[in-house]
Write an enzyme that holds these catalytic residues in place. Structure first.
Site: not given
Ligand SMILES: O=C(O)[C@H](O)CO
Length: 351
Positions: A106-107, A186-187, A210, A268, A292, A316, A319
């Site tokens: 996702v990053g 979302r997270i 906001p 991150r 993490d 890390h 996920s």
């Molecule tokens: O960016 C991501 O998907 C996470 O850091 C990997 O778990």
């Protein structure tokens, strides 16, 4: 060794394609380089698609940079993970055929978005499918840090467990606390949803602006960065690493936080100034940190943060569940294939 479906699809380890006719048949298929051994679901999708010929760096270790630069030459697509820097040098090495970069993450701080945009290369990434898994790990890390679980198991195992003592290994509880979220997406919402049953008193968040739709889901109040620092008993960092967020968690933040505050980062490492964090933790300015993610990764074992009892460091793994990593690989494969067909990707990063 370039491979596509049919007979080769059955092979776990990709073998060299030596059949001449097969080579001829494949020569028109788009070429894809997969920079890491990806979980089976994604690999199956690529194999069964019949749409691409692909080569994979069939290892858990990152592909050496020089090898990567060689392998991407002439590729139409690249499926990568977060350890590969997709920058101008790599894009030059790949050449003009490259149309799609699909990252199994996702990053996207490992991607030079400007360079990709300049060349008209489309980018796929993997949001949503990892949200639950990352939120779950964030809660686990928060509890491990605030209730000092790592210290406690160490004491139990190494003879530190004497008689029951009134304040020994005391930590901080979530009940009646204020939880702050830096970067509400979302997270962040998923973390708050999981923490709510612990009787959190209040959720607060800050972001560039906001985000009422998300905030309403968890009844979170928008506050300034300074207020987030001042009010949070637990502060969870959930923002993406960008130029704006680089090093944003520094002395300025830690010095405003409560002495009992627990700092958690599952986004991150680059968002944190680790020297400042070390100072804040070692002087008791804040109570603890759960990380993490670090800079660099892996964090060298002699790093000062590892000497602190009030700092819990994970490699890390937010996920890292079989389900999620397979879902990420499947989404990355589907993004890649859709991009190569010139169709909308299931999850495309707008450049
Ligand atoms: O960016 C991501 O998907 C996470 O850091 C990997 O778990």
């Amino acid at each position: 060794m370039w491979c596509s479906r049919t007979a080769l699809g059955r092979l776990r380890r990709i073998a060299p394609c030596t059949v001449t006719g097969f080579h001829r048949a494949m020569s028109t298929l788009p070429k894809v380089y997969v920079t890491r051994k990806v979980p089976p679901d994604g690999l199956d999708i690529l194999r069964k698609s019949g749409q691409v010929q692909f080569e994979m760096w069939d290892s858990d270790e990152p592909v050496p940079r020089l090898e990567l630069l060689k392998k991407v030459k002439g590729c139409d697509g690249i499926l990568c993970v977060l350890t590969e820097k997709i920058d101008a040098q790599l894009l030059e090495a790949a050449g003009p055929n490259l149309k799609v970069v699909s990252t199994m993450s996702v990053g996207f701080d490992h991607l030079s978005l400007d360079e990709l945009k300049k060349r008209g290369i489309r980018v796929g990434y993997t949001p949503d499918v990892l949200t639950d898994c990352v939120a779950e790990l964030t809660v686990a890390l928060l509890l491990a840090t605030s209730r000092r679980l790592i210290e406690a198991t160490h004491e139990a195992k190494t003879g530190g467990w004497g008689t029951w003592r009134t304040l020994w290994l005391c930590g901080h509880e979530l009940a009646n606390s204020t939880v702050g979220i830096l970067g509400l997406g979302r997270i962040g919402v998923a973390i708050a949803e999981r923490l709510k049953p612990f009787k959190v008193k209040k959720f607060i968040y800050t972001d560039v602006a906001p985000r009422p739709e998300l905030a309403n889901m968890i009844e979170a109040e928008y506050v300034s960065f300074d207020e987030l620092a001042k009010q949070s008993d637990f502060l969870a960092v959930c923002c993406a690493l960008t130029q704006e967020t680089h090093g944003i968690c520094n002395w300025n933040l830690f010095s405003k936080m409560k002495k009992n505050a627990i700092f958690i980062n599952t986004s991150r490492g680059g968002v944190v100034n680790q020297e400042d964090l070390y100072e804040a933790l070692s002087t008791g300015l804040i109570a603890g940190a759960g990380l993490d993610v670090t800079t660099p990764e892996p964090l060298p074992t002699h790093h000062p943060l590892f000497t602190l009892k009030n700092c819990v460091i994970l490699p890390h793994i937010a996920s890292a569940s079989y389900t999620t990593r397979n879902a990420m690989s499947a989404l990355a494969a589907n993004n890649l294939l859709a991009g190569l067909r010139g169709e909308p990707m299931p999850k495309e990063l707008k450049l």
